[in-house]
Design a protein around this motif. Structure first.
Motif, PDB file in Angstrom:
ATOM      1  N   HIS A 196       2.453   1.720  16.094  1.00  0.00           N
ATOM      2  CA  HIS A 196       1.287   2.024  15.275  1.00  0.00           C
ATOM      3  C   HIS A 196       0.985   0.854  14.353  1.00  0.00           C
ATOM      4  CE1 HIS A 196       1.397   6.306  16.417  1.00  0.00           C
ATOM      5  NE2 HIS A 196       2.695   6.099  16.458  1.00  0.00           N
ATOM      6  N   LEU A 245      -3.541   0.454   9.177  1.00  0.00           N
ATOM      7  CA  LEU A 245      -4.945   0.227   8.872  1.00  0.00           C
ATOM      8  C   LEU A 245      -5.245   0.376   7.378  1.00  0.00           C
ATOM      9  CD1 LEU A 245      -6.578   2.309  11.750  1.00  0.00           C
ATOM     10  CD2 LEU A 245      -6.072  -0.139  11.716  1.00  0.00           C
ATOM     11  N   CYS A 273       2.171   8.558  10.502  1.00  0.00           N
ATOM     12  CA  CYS A 273       1.532   7.833  11.612  1.00  0.00           C
ATOM     13  C   CYS A 273       0.641   8.741  12.454  1.00  0.00           C
ATOM     14  CB  CYS A 273       2.562   7.114  12.468  1.00  0.00           C
ATOM     15  SG  CYS A 273       3.747   8.190  13.268  1.00  0.00           S
ATOM     16  N   GLU A 278      -4.762   9.016  11.957  1.00  0.00           N
ATOM     17  CA  GLU A 278      -5.353   7.856  12.609  1.00  0.00           C
ATOM     18  C   GLU A 278      -6.291   7.060  11.713  1.00  0.00           C
ATOM     19  OE1 GLU A 278      -6.755   8.401  16.572  1.00  0.00           O
ATOM     20  OE2 GLU A 278      -4.871   9.302  17.215  1.00  0.00           O
ATOM     21  N   GLU A 279      -6.580   7.566  10.503  1.00  0.00           N
ATOM     22  CA  GLU A 279      -7.306   6.760   9.526  1.00  0.00           C
ATOM     23  C   GLU A 279      -6.379   5.731   8.887  1.00  0.00           C
ATOM     24  OE1 GLU A 279      -9.331   9.107   6.634  1.00  0.00           O
ATOM     25  OE2 GLU A 279     -10.363  10.314   8.139  1.00  0.00           O
ATOM     26  N   TRP A 327      -3.151   4.824  10.523  1.00  0.00           N
ATOM     27  CA  TRP A 327      -2.362   4.159  11.566  1.00  0.00           C
ATOM     28  C   TRP A 327      -3.089   4.267  12.897  1.00  0.00           C
ATOM     29  CZ3 TRP A 327       1.909   1.567  10.077  1.00  0.00           C
ATOM     30  CH2 TRP A 327       2.471   1.889   8.855  1.00  0.00           C
ATOM     31  N   ARG A 328      -3.187   3.156  13.607  1.00  0.00           N
ATOM     32  CA  ARG A 328      -3.811   3.165  14.936  1.00  0.00           C
ATOM     33  C   ARG A 328      -2.725   2.952  15.986  1.00  0.00           C
ATOM     34  NH1 ARG A 328      -8.848   0.042  15.267  1.00  0.00           N
ATOM     35  NH2 ARG A 328      -9.582   1.990  14.382  1.00  0.00           N
TER      36      ARG A 328
END
Length: 146
Positions: free
Chosen positions: A116, A119, A132, A135-136, A138-139
């Motif tokens: 991950h 971000l 994680c 998704e805002e 961790w990508r």
């Protein structure tokens, strides 16, 4: 690798290769400590989801520069008060919220299922969210659905 003209190439060894060679840098130490802690948890029956409690953290630290730490969380909240960061080369452990933690930025988190990328605008371990699944923040490198 420098012998082959690959001075910028950083190849990570497996734990067995690291032990056979008897030398390695932050990545090999971090991977070996992670695997050892995972093995201890599995074989001591401390928790059934040991893989979900240990992660590799790739970032930068003082004084080592680029580094790999082992992250261990104590609860599902994964707040900085519940997250311990292990320096595999020194054996020192810090809570993520500790001002004395030498890990100054976190770029990636490696789980048993994915890698991950961070971000978040804030990269310090004291202020970061370690969830994680968000998704805002961790990508994931690999898609969840094949």
């Amino acid at each position: 690798w420098q012998s082959f003209g690959c001075t910028n190439l950083d190849v990570w060894c497996t734990s067995q290769e690291f032990l056979d060679i008897g030398a390695g840098d932050w990545e090999e130490h971090g991977i070996l400590l992670h695997n050892f802690m995972w093995w201890l948890q599995i074989h001591s029956n401390i928790c059934s989801d040991a893989a979900d409690k240990l992660y590799l953290i790739i970032g930068s630290g003082i004084p080592e520069g680029k580094t790999v730490y082992v992250m261990q969380h104590q609860s599902e909240s994964r707040t900085s008060e519940d997250v311990m960061l292990w320096n595999a080369c020194t054996g020192c452990v810090f809570y993520a919220g500790d001002k004395r933690c030498p890990l100054i930025d976190i770029g990636c988190m490696v789980t048993s299922l994915n890698i991950h990328a961070n971000l978040q605008a804030v990269i310090s371990s004291r202020f970061i969210s370690f969830n994680c699944q968000n998704e805002e923040h961790w990508r994931p490198l690999f898609a969840n659905d094949p």
